[in-house]
Design a protein around this motif. Structure first.
Motif, PDB file in Angstrom:
ATOM      1  N   GLY A  61      12.727 -19.237  -6.680  1.00 43.03           N
ATOM      2  CA  GLY A  61      11.999 -20.407  -6.200  1.00 43.03           C
ATOM      3  C   GLY A  61      10.964 -20.059  -5.143  1.00 43.03           C
ATOM      4  O   GLY A  61      10.709 -18.893  -4.825  1.00 43.03           O
ATOM      5  N   ASP A  62      10.374 -21.131  -4.578  1.00 41.60           N
ATOM      6  CA  ASP A  62       9.309 -20.951  -3.586  1.00 41.60           C
ATOM      7  C   ASP A  62       9.829 -20.264  -2.324  1.00 41.60           C
ATOM      8  O   ASP A  62       9.141 -19.418  -1.735  1.00 41.60           O
ATOM      9  CB  ASP A  62       8.689 -22.299  -3.234  1.00 41.60           C
ATOM     10  N   GLU A  63      11.019 -20.636  -1.878  1.00 44.98           N
ATOM     11  CA  GLU A  63      11.573 -20.012  -0.674  1.00 44.98           C
ATOM     12  C   GLU A  63      11.808 -18.519  -0.881  1.00 44.98           C
ATOM     13  O   GLU A  63      11.559 -17.706   0.016  1.00 44.98           O
ATOM     14  CB  GLU A  63      12.865 -20.704  -0.280  1.00 44.98           C
ATOM     15  N   GLY A  64      12.266 -18.167  -2.058  1.00 44.81           N
ATOM     16  CA  GLY A  64      12.472 -16.746  -2.356  1.00 44.81           C
ATOM     17  C   GLY A  64      11.160 -15.976  -2.375  1.00 44.81           C
ATOM     18  O   GLY A  64      11.104 -14.825  -1.921  1.00 44.81           O
ATOM     19  N   ILE A  65      10.100 -16.609  -2.883  1.00 36.38           N
ATOM     20  CA  ILE A  65       8.789 -15.950  -2.886  1.00 36.38           C
ATOM     21  C   ILE A  65       8.303 -15.730  -1.460  1.00 36.38           C
ATOM     22  O   ILE A  65       7.793 -14.654  -1.109  1.00 36.38           O
ATOM     23  CB  ILE A  65       7.782 -16.772  -3.698  1.00 36.38           C
ATOM     24  N   ASP A  66       8.477 -16.762  -0.594  1.00 33.70           N
ATOM     25  CA  ASP A  66       8.055 -16.629   0.812  1.00 33.70           C
ATOM     26  C   ASP A  66       8.851 -15.531   1.514  1.00 33.70           C
ATOM     27  O   ASP A  66       8.293 -14.744   2.298  1.00 33.70           O
ATOM     28  CB  ASP A  66       8.232 -17.962   1.531  1.00 33.70           C
ATOM     29  N   LYS A  67      10.142 -15.450   1.255  1.00 34.64           N
ATOM     30  CA  LYS A  67      10.959 -14.407   1.870  1.00 34.64           C
ATOM     31  C   LYS A  67      10.529 -13.021   1.390  1.00 34.64           C
ATOM     32  O   LYS A  67      10.498 -12.056   2.170  1.00 34.64           O
ATOM     33  CB  LYS A  67      12.434 -14.637   1.548  1.00 34.64           C
ATOM     34  N   ALA A  68      10.206 -12.909   0.119  1.00 31.71           N
ATOM     35  CA  ALA A  68       9.769 -11.614  -0.416  1.00 31.71           C
ATOM     36  C   ALA A  68       8.444 -11.188   0.206  1.00 31.71           C
ATOM     37  O   ALA A  68       8.239 -10.008   0.526  1.00 31.71           O
ATOM     38  CB  ALA A  68       9.642 -11.696  -1.936  1.00 31.71           C
ATOM     39  N   LEU A  72       7.367 -12.091   3.213  1.00 34.52           N
ATOM     40  CA  LEU A  72       7.657 -11.730   4.596  1.00 34.52           C
ATOM     41  C   LEU A  72       8.310 -10.353   4.679  1.00 34.52           C
ATOM     42  O   LEU A  72       7.954  -9.535   5.554  1.00 34.52           O
ATOM     43  CB  LEU A  72       8.565 -12.789   5.215  1.00 34.52           C
ATOM     44  N   GLN A  73       9.246 -10.076   3.795  1.00 31.33           N
ATOM     45  CA  GLN A  73       9.900  -8.771   3.799  1.00 31.33           C
ATOM     46  C   GLN A  73       8.916  -7.658   3.472  1.00 31.33           C
ATOM     47  O   GLN A  73       8.985  -6.559   4.050  1.00 31.33           O
ATOM     48  CB  GLN A  73      11.051  -8.780   2.787  1.00 31.33           C
ATOM     49  N   ARG A  74       8.005  -7.923   2.572  1.00 32.09           N
ATOM     50  CA  ARG A  74       7.003  -6.908   2.237  1.00 32.09           C
ATOM     51  C   ARG A  74       6.106  -6.608   3.426  1.00 32.09           C
ATOM     52  O   ARG A  74       5.778  -5.444   3.697  1.00 32.09           O
ATOM     53  CB  ARG A  74       6.161  -7.381   1.046  1.00 32.09           C
ATOM     54  N   SER A  75       5.709  -7.656   4.164  1.00 29.91           N
ATOM     55  CA  SER A  75       4.872  -7.439   5.351  1.00 29.91           C
ATOM     56  C   SER A  75       5.625  -6.631   6.410  1.00 29.91           C
ATOM     57  O   SER A  75       5.054  -5.748   7.060  1.00 29.91           O
ATOM     58  CB  SER A  75       4.416  -8.777   5.917  1.00 29.91           C
ATOM     59  N   LYS A  76       6.941  -6.895   6.585  1.00 32.31           N
ATOM     60  CA  LYS A  76       7.737  -6.121   7.540  1.00 32.31           C
ATOM     61  C   LYS A  76       7.841  -4.661   7.111  1.00 32.31           C
ATOM     62  O   LYS A  76       7.751  -3.740   7.945  1.00 32.31           O
ATOM     63  CB  LYS A  76       9.133  -6.735   7.669  1.00 32.31           C
ATOM     64  N   ASN A  77       8.040  -4.443   5.837  1.00 29.83           N
ATOM     65  CA  ASN A  77       8.127  -3.066   5.346  1.00 29.83           C
ATOM     66  C   ASN A  77       6.810  -2.324   5.546  1.00 29.83           C
ATOM     67  O   ASN A  77       6.808  -1.129   5.905  1.00 29.83           O
ATOM     68  CB  ASN A  77       8.502  -3.069   3.870  1.00 29.83           C
ATOM     69  N   ARG A  78       5.701  -3.021   5.358  1.00 35.78           N
ATOM     70  CA  ARG A  78       4.404  -2.381   5.561  1.00 35.78           C
ATOM     71  C   ARG A  78       4.178  -2.056   7.033  1.00 35.78           C
ATOM     72  O   ARG A  78       3.642  -0.988   7.370  1.00 35.78           O
ATOM     73  CB  ARG A  78       3.295  -3.300   5.041  1.00 35.78           C
ATOM     74  N   GLU A  79       4.592  -2.960   7.924  1.00 32.84           N
ATOM     75  CA  GLU A  79       4.453  -2.685   9.355  1.00 32.84           C
ATOM     76  C   GLU A  79       5.328  -1.513   9.785  1.00 32.84           C
ATOM     77  O   GLU A  79       4.898  -0.661  10.574  1.00 32.84           O
ATOM     78  CB  GLU A  79       4.817  -3.939  10.153  1.00 32.84           C
ATOM     79  N   ALA A  80       6.548  -1.460   9.256  1.00 33.47           N
ATOM     80  CA  ALA A  80       7.431  -0.346   9.605  1.00 33.47           C
ATOM     81  C   ALA A  80       6.882   0.978   9.086  1.00 33.47           C
ATOM     82  O   ALA A  80       6.931   2.004   9.788  1.00 33.47           O
ATOM     83  CB  ALA A  80       8.821  -0.597   9.042  1.00 33.47           C
ATOM     84  N   PHE A  81       6.332   0.956   7.902  1.00 32.74           N
ATOM     85  CA  PHE A  81       5.738   2.176   7.353  1.00 32.74           C
ATOM     86  C   PHE A  81       4.528   2.618   8.166  1.00 32.74           C
ATOM     87  O   PHE A  81       4.351   3.819   8.449  1.00 32.74           O
ATOM     88  CB  PHE A  81       5.346   1.940   5.890  1.00 32.74           C
TER      89      PHE A  81
END
Length: 259
Positions: A184-191, A193-202
């Motif tokens: 759903g939409d909430e899962g897309i938003d979480k994905a 957000l998680q991708r942005s965090k992974n990019r910042e950590a990298f």
């Protein structure tokens, strides 16, 4: 042999007047080909529509006379699977008119006519595979491996004319696939957000690595001073008629002669 050949050429009208004797195998092959031609003709006549004014009795009588003696099955053509789709009328979900030949129905299986597609292009717009993966956080397997695979069309890449063709998907179908993958939409938003965090950590790890390399390269190198020997008392060796002395710190021994 030469006289008989000359006589046959002069007495007859030519090569066409000779009667060629066929072997039994050749005669059997000709008969099989003739029967196959009859069967093919009969199968074509049976596949024709019966709405025309054709006299079926005359054709059947002529075919019955030409029917071969052996009981061979008549081959029938398989009906095309697309024929039922063409005969089935599909109505547009927006205006309820027939849309069998519409672009979206043929390419993507969507029951939308061309007029409704032109009225609302934002709803039925196409999106490239790269943009779809970035916008909806999808992988290649989500497009091709999941059932059913998403349908697409190909178009030249405007950013790279010399490159290959790019795949264009219907954005609505990509959104439905993303909801199926992420929940759903909430899962897309979480994905996202998680991708942005992974990019910042990298990016942070990459920056820390560069800083460590810079620190190591900016450290002053320790220059080692050259060792200077401090020799002790010299000793004379009568057998070799030479002198020697040793360093007090490293133990190096130097042999020399005096003039």
């Amino acid at each position: 042999m030469g006289d008989s050949t000359h006589a046959s050429d002069t007495n007859g009208d030519g090569p066409a007047s000779k009667k060629v004797k066929l072997s039994k195998s050749t005669i059997a092959m000709i008969e099989r080909k003739r029967q196959n031609a009859i069967l093919l003709r009969e199968s074509r006549l049976q596949c024709r529509p019966t709405a025309t004014s054709v006299q079926p009795t005359t054709v059947s009588n002529s075919l019955s006379r030409e029917q071969p003696k052996n009981n061979m099955r008549i081959p029938h053509k398989k009906e095309d699977s697309d024929l039922s789709d063409l005969l089935t009328t599909v109505n547009c979900r927006e205006c309820h008119i027939c849309c069998n030949a519409s672009y979206l129905h043929e390419k993507f299986g969507e029951n939308v006519c061309d007029e409704c597609r032109d009225k609302d292009k934002d709803q039925f717009k196409l999106i490239s595979k790269t943009d779809a993966k970035n916008e909806f956080v999808l992988k290649d397997c989500d497009f091709d491996s999941r059932e059913p695979p998403l349908r697409f069309v190909t178009a030249p890449n405007p950013h790279n004319r010399k490159g290959g063709f790019m795949k264009l998907y219907l954005q609505g179908q990509v959104y439905e696939r993303a909801c199926e993958v992420h929940g759903g939409d909430e899962g897309i938003d979480k994905a996202i957000l998680q991708r942005s965090k992974n990019r910042e950590a990298f990016a942070q790890r990459k920056m820390n690595k560069k800083l460590a390399e810079l620190r190591n390269s900016s450290k002053p190198r320790q220059i080692k001073e050259a060792h200077v020997h401090e020799f002790g008392d010299e000793m004379y060796h009568e057998d070799d008629d030479e002198y020697s002395h040793s360093c007090k710190s490293c133990g190096y021994t130097e042999h020399y002669e005096k003039l």
